[in-house]
Scaffold this active site. Structure first.
Site, PDB file in Angstrom:
ATOM      1  N   GLY A 153      -5.632  66.915  64.230  1.00 27.79           N
ATOM      2  CA  GLY A 153      -5.314  66.693  62.818  1.00 27.79           C
ATOM      3  C   GLY A 153      -4.036  67.420  62.418  1.00 27.79           C
ATOM      4  O   GLY A 153      -3.224  66.912  61.645  1.00 27.79           O
ATOM      5  N   ASN A 161     -11.640  71.033  52.798  1.00 30.44           N
ATOM      6  CA  ASN A 161     -12.440  71.623  53.869  1.00 30.44           C
ATOM      7  C   ASN A 161     -13.264  72.827  53.412  1.00 30.44           C
ATOM      8  O   ASN A 161     -14.315  73.104  53.963  1.00 30.44           O
ATOM      9  CB  ASN A 161     -11.546  72.036  55.046  1.00 30.44           C
ATOM     10  CG  ASN A 161     -10.303  72.771  54.609  1.00 30.44           C
ATOM     11  OD1 ASN A 161      -9.505  72.250  53.829  1.00 30.44           O
ATOM     12  ND2 ASN A 161     -10.147  73.988  55.071  1.00 30.44           N
ATOM     13  N   SER A 165      -9.078  63.687  62.859  1.00 30.34           N
ATOM     14  CA  SER A 165      -9.250  64.550  64.030  1.00 30.34           C
ATOM     15  C   SER A 165     -10.640  64.343  64.615  1.00 30.34           C
ATOM     16  O   SER A 165     -11.643  64.439  63.900  1.00 30.34           O
ATOM     17  CB  SER A 165      -9.070  66.002  63.596  1.00 30.34           C
ATOM     18  OG  SER A 165      -9.275  66.859  64.678  1.00 30.34           O
ATOM     19  N   HIS A 186     -12.651  66.058  66.673  1.00 28.21           N
ATOM     20  CA  HIS A 186     -13.694  67.090  66.807  1.00 28.21           C
ATOM     21  C   HIS A 186     -14.451  67.332  65.504  1.00 28.21           C
ATOM     22  O   HIS A 186     -15.449  68.052  65.489  1.00 28.21           O
ATOM     23  CB  HIS A 186     -13.114  68.393  67.377  1.00 28.21           C
ATOM     24  CG  HIS A 186     -12.282  69.202  66.441  1.00 28.21           C
ATOM     25  ND1 HIS A 186     -12.771  70.299  65.785  1.00 28.21           N
ATOM     26  CD2 HIS A 186     -10.987  69.083  66.038  1.00 28.21           C
ATOM     27  CE1 HIS A 186     -11.817  70.841  65.044  1.00 28.21           C
ATOM     28  NE2 HIS A 186     -10.715  70.114  65.174  1.00 28.21           N
ATOM     29  N   THR A 211       1.990  61.562  78.213  1.00 32.35           N
ATOM     30  CA  THR A 211       1.006  60.744  78.930  1.00 32.35           C
ATOM     31  C   THR A 211      -0.292  60.660  78.135  1.00 32.35           C
ATOM     32  O   THR A 211      -0.794  61.677  77.655  1.00 32.35           O
ATOM     33  CB  THR A 211       0.752  61.347  80.330  1.00 32.35           C
ATOM     34  OG1 THR A 211       2.004  61.344  81.024  1.00 32.35           O
ATOM     35  CG2 THR A 211      -0.280  60.553  81.117  1.00 32.35           C
ATOM     36  N   CYS A 251      -8.953  85.553  54.633  1.00 33.33           N
ATOM     37  CA  CYS A 251      -7.698  86.150  54.169  1.00 33.33           C
ATOM     38  C   CYS A 251      -6.574  85.146  54.349  1.00 33.33           C
ATOM     39  O   CYS A 251      -6.434  84.576  55.417  1.00 33.33           O
ATOM     40  CB  CYS A 251      -7.367  87.380  55.002  1.00 33.33           C
ATOM     41  SG  CYS A 251      -8.721  88.535  55.073  1.00 33.33           S
TER      42      CYS A 251
HETATM   43  N1  PLP Z   1      -6.857  69.239  57.784  1.00 31.97           N
HETATM   44  C1  PLP Z   1      -8.070  69.631  57.341  1.00 31.97           C
HETATM   45  C2  PLP Z   1      -8.508  69.251  55.963  1.00 31.97           C
HETATM   46  C3  PLP Z   1      -8.900  70.369  58.172  1.00 31.97           C
HETATM   47  O1  PLP Z   1     -10.104  70.768  57.730  1.00 31.97           O
HETATM   48  C4  PLP Z   1      -8.443  70.714  59.476  1.00 31.97           C
HETATM   49  C5  PLP Z   1      -9.275  71.553  60.362  1.00 31.97           C
HETATM   50  O2  PLP Z   1     -10.109  72.324  59.924  1.00 31.97           O
HETATM   51  C6  PLP Z   1      -7.185  70.262  59.888  1.00 31.97           C
HETATM   52  C7  PLP Z   1      -6.416  69.527  59.012  1.00 31.97           C
HETATM   53  C8  PLP Z   1      -6.671  70.547  61.251  1.00 31.97           C
HETATM   54  O3  PLP Z   1      -7.318  69.726  62.201  1.00 31.97           O
HETATM   55  P1  PLP Z   1      -7.289  70.084  63.763  1.00 31.97           P
HETATM   56  O4  PLP Z   1      -8.257  71.194  63.968  1.00 31.97           O
HETATM   57  O5  PLP Z   1      -7.712  68.833  64.452  1.00 31.97           O
HETATM   58  O6  PLP Z   1      -5.900  70.460  64.104  1.00 31.97           O
END
Ligand code: PLP
Length: 374
Positions: A69, A147, A195, A197, A233, A320
């Site tokens: 991501g 998040n 993303s 995962h 790749t 933090c």
């Molecule tokens: N954007 C948001 C809103 C996320 O919560 C996160 C990961 O916590 C990311 C981007 C980054 O994703 P990645 O861990 O795949 O680099």
């Protein structure tokens, strides 16, 4: 161990893992080579691209594979600016992930203008914030769902206002893809990051949806992979794992939501009956299972460690973000009272969590907060 930090990452789905294995073992051919040994890898990439596209109602040519991501976000923020002048202007919400905010800071250092859009006390960006900007941004980037506090932004409306100002619209949908129904055509977004995962796929793989990929200049330059837009790749096994996990999660969205809302209710009911002084952060519309809680006069980090001692994984909601503060940029942006903000943790349930696990979390949480308030 009770894992309740699914907003940080999720467990790899077994079906996704099994689908990946042949491409890590026997079918290791380079997908860009013309000989027949590579045919299976090439076909797997093509099929995965189609599957992923259909999950968000896109065309396969609009899906570009990235490493995560963060890369998708950086490509949008920095890659677009690269191909334009320093007069490039970007507007982002002040509660974006650092995968957006930090590339924006880099652009500022190069002379680009970044507008930071305010949010209300639930973390929602009002369309008026875009409408009232003095100059039209070239790009508006607002996350699909936050998040830390789970709030879901009114993406369709925000996108409409951005388009009225002739701005491109990007959404960081890393927390939303695989958890909420997403139709890129209906939303009309120009760009969207995801993303694997975060939706039970493997780590180290993600994608960027681009309505018109020709607008993007290559961010990682080298070979001709990904239509010459993203060299390197192809990571066939991970792409395959991502597509299987996404398809499965999308098929289960309604059932997962029901399960997660039930778990949320159980936790919140248990906490309410304990008569603790706490606030649940975020808007009414949230990512299912994302529960940001702020306990009055508590220390979120100490709480996290007490839970950890009991085998429970959650996240601190007040990580933090500088040397001088223990309250995150998101909690500051929603103007959460400091007495509560410092005592924030994020519990994020996933589809594999059970009622018994939730009851155990509630029990340990009540005891731990009680100890801290002595
Ligand atoms: N954007 C948001 C809103 C996320 O919560 C996160 C990961 O916590 C990311 C981007 C980054 O994703 P990645 O861990 O795949 O680099």
């Amino acid at each position: 161990m009770i894992y309740a930090d699914n907003a940080a990452t999720t467990r790899l789905d077994d079906e996704a893992l099994n689908a990946m294995l042949p491409y890590l073992r026997e079918q290791y051919g380079n997908a860009s080579q013309p000989y027949s040994f590579s045919r299976s890898a090439k076909k797997a990439l093509k099929d995965a691209r189609e599957t992923i596209a259909s999950c968000i109602n896109a065309n396969p040519e609009q899906i570009l594979f990235t490493s995560c991501g963060t890369e998708s976000d950086n490509w949008v923020i920095k890659g677009l600016a690269l191909s334009h002048s320093t007069s490039w202007r970007v507007a982002v919400s002040e509660i974006e992930h650092h995968a957006i905010l930090n590339p924006c800071k880099q652009l500022e250092g190069l002379g680009c203008k970044i507008d930071y859009l305010c949010v209300d006390d639930k973390g929602i960006v009002d369309c008026a914030e875009i409408a009232k900007l003095e100059a039209s941004p070239n790009l508006v980037s607002i996350m699909f769902a936050n998040n830390e506090i789970g709030s879901i932004e009114p993406i369709k409306d925000l996108c409409r206002v951005a388009h009225k100002r002739e701005s491109l619209f990007h959404t960081d949908a890393v927390q939303a893809v695989g958890h909420l129904k997403i139709d890129v055509q209906n939303l009309d977004v120009d760009l969207l990051s995801a993303s694997a995962h975060k939706f039970n796929g493997p780590k180290g793989i993600g994608f960027l949806y681009a309505k018109n990929p020709n607008l993007l200049s290559p961010f990682i330059c080298g070979g001709a992979q990904e239509y010459g837009l993203r060299a390197g790749t192809e990571n066939v096994a991970s792409v395959v794992g991502m597509s299987v996990a996404l398809k499965k999660n999308c098929e289960e969205i309604d059932a997962n939501k029901k399960h997660l809302m039930m778990l949320e209710d159980i936790l919140l009911d248990a906490l309410k009956t304990s008569e603790m002084d706490f606030i649940r952060n975020g808007a009414d519309e949230r990512i299912p299972g994302n529960i940001s809680l702020s306990f009055k006069n508590c220390d979120g980090e100490a709480l996290l460690h007490l839970l950890d001692l009991n085998g429970i994984c959650v996240s601190t909601g007040s990580a933090c973000d500088s040397k001088n503060t223990r309250v995150s940029h998101v909690l500051k942006a929603i103007a959460l009272d400091e007495d509560y903000a410092r005592g924030t943790i994020r519990i994020s349930f996933g589809k594999n969590n059970t009622v018994n696990e939730v009851l155990k979390i509630a029990e340990v949480l009540v005891k731990s907060v009680g100890k801290m308030n002595l």
